[in-house]
Design an enzyme around this catalytic site. Sequence first.
Site, PDB file in Angstrom:
ATOM      1  CG  LEU A  65     -16.144  12.421   3.914  1.00  8.41           C
ATOM      2  CD1 LEU A  65     -17.454  13.200   3.817  1.00  8.41           C
ATOM      3  CD2 LEU A  65     -16.036  11.687   5.251  1.00  8.41           C
ATOM      4  N   PRO A  66     -15.134   8.601   1.726  1.00  8.01           N
ATOM      5  CG  PRO A  66     -15.548   6.622   2.898  1.00  8.01           C
ATOM      6  CD  PRO A  66     -15.679   8.112   2.995  1.00  8.01           C
ATOM      7  CB  THR A  98     -11.605  10.160  -5.530  1.00  5.48           C
ATOM      8  OG1 THR A  98     -10.289  10.642  -5.296  1.00  5.48           O
ATOM      9  CG2 THR A  98     -11.779   9.830  -7.006  1.00  5.48           C
ATOM     10  CE  LYS A 173      -8.103  10.569  -7.947  1.00  2.00           C
ATOM     11  NZ  LYS A 173      -6.834  10.304  -7.345  1.00  2.00           N
ATOM     12  CE  LYS A 248     -14.058   6.397  -4.843  1.00  2.00           C
ATOM     13  NZ  LYS A 248     -13.608   7.184  -3.717  1.00  2.00           N
TER      14      LYS A 248
HETATM   15  P1  NAD Z   1     -10.383   5.627   4.210  1.00  2.00           P
HETATM   16  O1  NAD Z   1     -11.472   4.617   4.086  1.00  2.00           O
HETATM   17  O2  NAD Z   1      -9.068   5.226   4.802  1.00  2.00           O
HETATM   18  O3  NAD Z   1     -10.911   6.889   5.071  1.00  2.00           O
HETATM   19  C1  NAD Z   1     -12.213   7.405   5.010  1.00  2.00           C
HETATM   20  C2  NAD Z   1     -12.549   7.917   6.397  1.00  2.00           C
HETATM   21  O4  NAD Z   1     -13.803   8.595   6.345  1.00  2.00           O
HETATM   22  C3  NAD Z   1     -12.697   6.798   7.428  1.00  2.00           C
HETATM   23  O5  NAD Z   1     -11.861   7.070   8.542  1.00  2.00           O
HETATM   24  C4  NAD Z   1     -14.187   6.833   7.807  1.00  2.00           C
HETATM   25  O6  NAD Z   1     -14.427   6.487   9.160  1.00  2.00           O
HETATM   26  C5  NAD Z   1     -14.506   8.286   7.543  1.00  2.00           C
HETATM   27  N1  NAD Z   1     -15.927   8.558   7.303  1.00  2.00           N
HETATM   28  C6  NAD Z   1     -16.779   7.921   6.463  1.00  2.00           C
HETATM   29  N2  NAD Z   1     -17.994   8.507   6.495  1.00  2.00           N
HETATM   30  C7  NAD Z   1     -17.907   9.529   7.379  1.00  2.00           C
HETATM   31  C8  NAD Z   1     -18.818  10.505   7.847  1.00  2.00           C
HETATM   32  N3  NAD Z   1     -20.079  10.551   7.396  1.00  2.00           N
HETATM   33  N4  NAD Z   1     -18.391  11.419   8.755  1.00  2.00           N
HETATM   34  C9  NAD Z   1     -17.104  11.384   9.215  1.00  2.00           C
HETATM   35  N5  NAD Z   1     -16.191  10.470   8.801  1.00  2.00           N
HETATM   36  C10 NAD Z   1     -16.588   9.569   7.901  1.00  2.00           C
HETATM   37  O7  NAD Z   1     -10.183   6.236   2.743  1.00  2.00           O
HETATM   38  P2  NAD Z   1      -8.898   7.037   2.177  1.00  2.00           P
HETATM   39  O8  NAD Z   1      -7.935   6.068   1.588  1.00  2.00           O
HETATM   40  O9  NAD Z   1      -8.453   8.021   3.198  1.00  2.00           O
HETATM   41  O10 NAD Z   1      -9.582   7.799   0.947  1.00  2.00           O
HETATM   42  C11 NAD Z   1     -10.407   8.936   1.133  1.00  2.00           C
HETATM   43  C12 NAD Z   1     -10.732   9.504  -0.242  1.00  2.00           C
HETATM   44  O11 NAD Z   1      -9.514   9.819  -0.911  1.00  2.00           O
HETATM   45  C13 NAD Z   1     -11.483   8.524  -1.153  1.00  2.00           C
HETATM   46  O12 NAD Z   1     -12.440   9.236  -1.890  1.00  2.00           O
HETATM   47  C14 NAD Z   1     -10.376   7.956  -2.050  1.00  2.00           C
HETATM   48  O13 NAD Z   1     -10.859   7.523  -3.302  1.00  2.00           O
HETATM   49  C15 NAD Z   1      -9.467   9.170  -2.174  1.00  2.00           C
HETATM   50  N6  NAD Z   1      -8.062   8.862  -2.498  1.00  2.00           N
HETATM   51  C16 NAD Z   1      -7.409   7.855  -1.865  1.00  2.00           C
HETATM   52  C17 NAD Z   1      -6.076   7.592  -2.182  1.00  2.00           C
HETATM   53  C18 NAD Z   1      -5.315   6.477  -1.487  1.00  2.00           C
HETATM   54  O14 NAD Z   1      -4.226   6.132  -1.955  1.00  2.00           O
HETATM   55  N7  NAD Z   1      -5.815   5.951  -0.372  1.00  2.00           N
HETATM   56  C19 NAD Z   1      -5.415   8.362  -3.140  1.00  2.00           C
HETATM   57  C20 NAD Z   1      -6.107   9.429  -3.748  1.00  2.00           C
HETATM   58  C21 NAD Z   1      -7.428   9.658  -3.407  1.00  2.00           C
END
Ligand code: NAD
Length: 296
Positions: A65-66, A98, A173, A248
Amino acid sequence: MATVAFIGLGNMGGPMAKNLVKAGHAVTVFDLMPEACADLKAAGAEIADSAASAVGNVDYVITMLPAGKHVRSTYVGDNNDGLLSLLDSNTTVLDCSTIDAETAREVGLAAKAMGIGFMDSPVSGGVAAAAAGTLAFMCGGDAETFEKARIILADMGKNIFHAGPAGAGQVAKGCNNMLLAIHMIGTSEALEMGARHGLDPAVLSDIMLASSGRNWSLEVYNPYPGVMENAPASNDYKPGFMVDLMVKDLGLAMEIAKSANFDNSMGQRARDLFEAHQQAGNGQRDFSSILEKLQR
Ligand code: NAD
């Protein structure tokens, strides 16, 4: 094979859940976005109509999740009516998002009080590694939960570390990404300084790679356009890893430093530079575009 509920199917969670399906696990998924669920259904997952209905009688609950507020409301809820209230000690809970270490500790303690094994398990590696199943996981929780966690995490990643108790994964992290920000800025600064004296950035990169300045940014992610064909710098800084996400992560690193009363002055400087770069309209570009800020 295990039964898994996977919640949060964005850029990272989508490909991670697909790898679990590919590995033969019975995966039930939920996301607020119907199109994200439809994509997983096509890949072979079951779709649930809520997070609560996804978690009935599963071996693992995994969230991607975000931010911390989403993780807290999903697991704990406003009145302790979140997912934890629906689980029992047979289920292992892995939050791969994260988030701030404090929330990870809080949710970990709430789970422990209910006899449920919880690990904060943030990842390093980005979208390409999520798709390839080569993520690194940094886990915080007890040893017994870690043994259960590594079984399923091995189908989404190749390096799985036990960093310590609840919250330790998020601390690891934060430390890693703060260092990444610092050495990307340092690498950019060194390359630009050499270039201003007429050195070819590719030659200077080779020199530093064979010398004591060697680091990951130079090795696999050179920020100077044209030096490394497959790096975002040679593709107009198309991400990759966005400046928004680096800002972030640096914010989370600042909280980690503050809660230990630690003056991380290099980390703060890196945060200030990336924030200014973000505010100048570069949030959606790759973080190695910080070189352009230094060039100005
Ligand atoms: P994203 O915004 O693409 O995906 C998040 C998903 O969570 C979305 O599809 C959203 O609809 C869903 N969501 C939000 N609240 C929800 C809820 N209450 N119930 C169900 N679904 C819900 O984000 P991402 O890029 O996939 O990143 C996710 C996590 O991973 C974050 O914490 C980010 O910091 C971490 N991260 C991302 C990357 C990257 O390169 N994108 C790398 C390492 C870590």
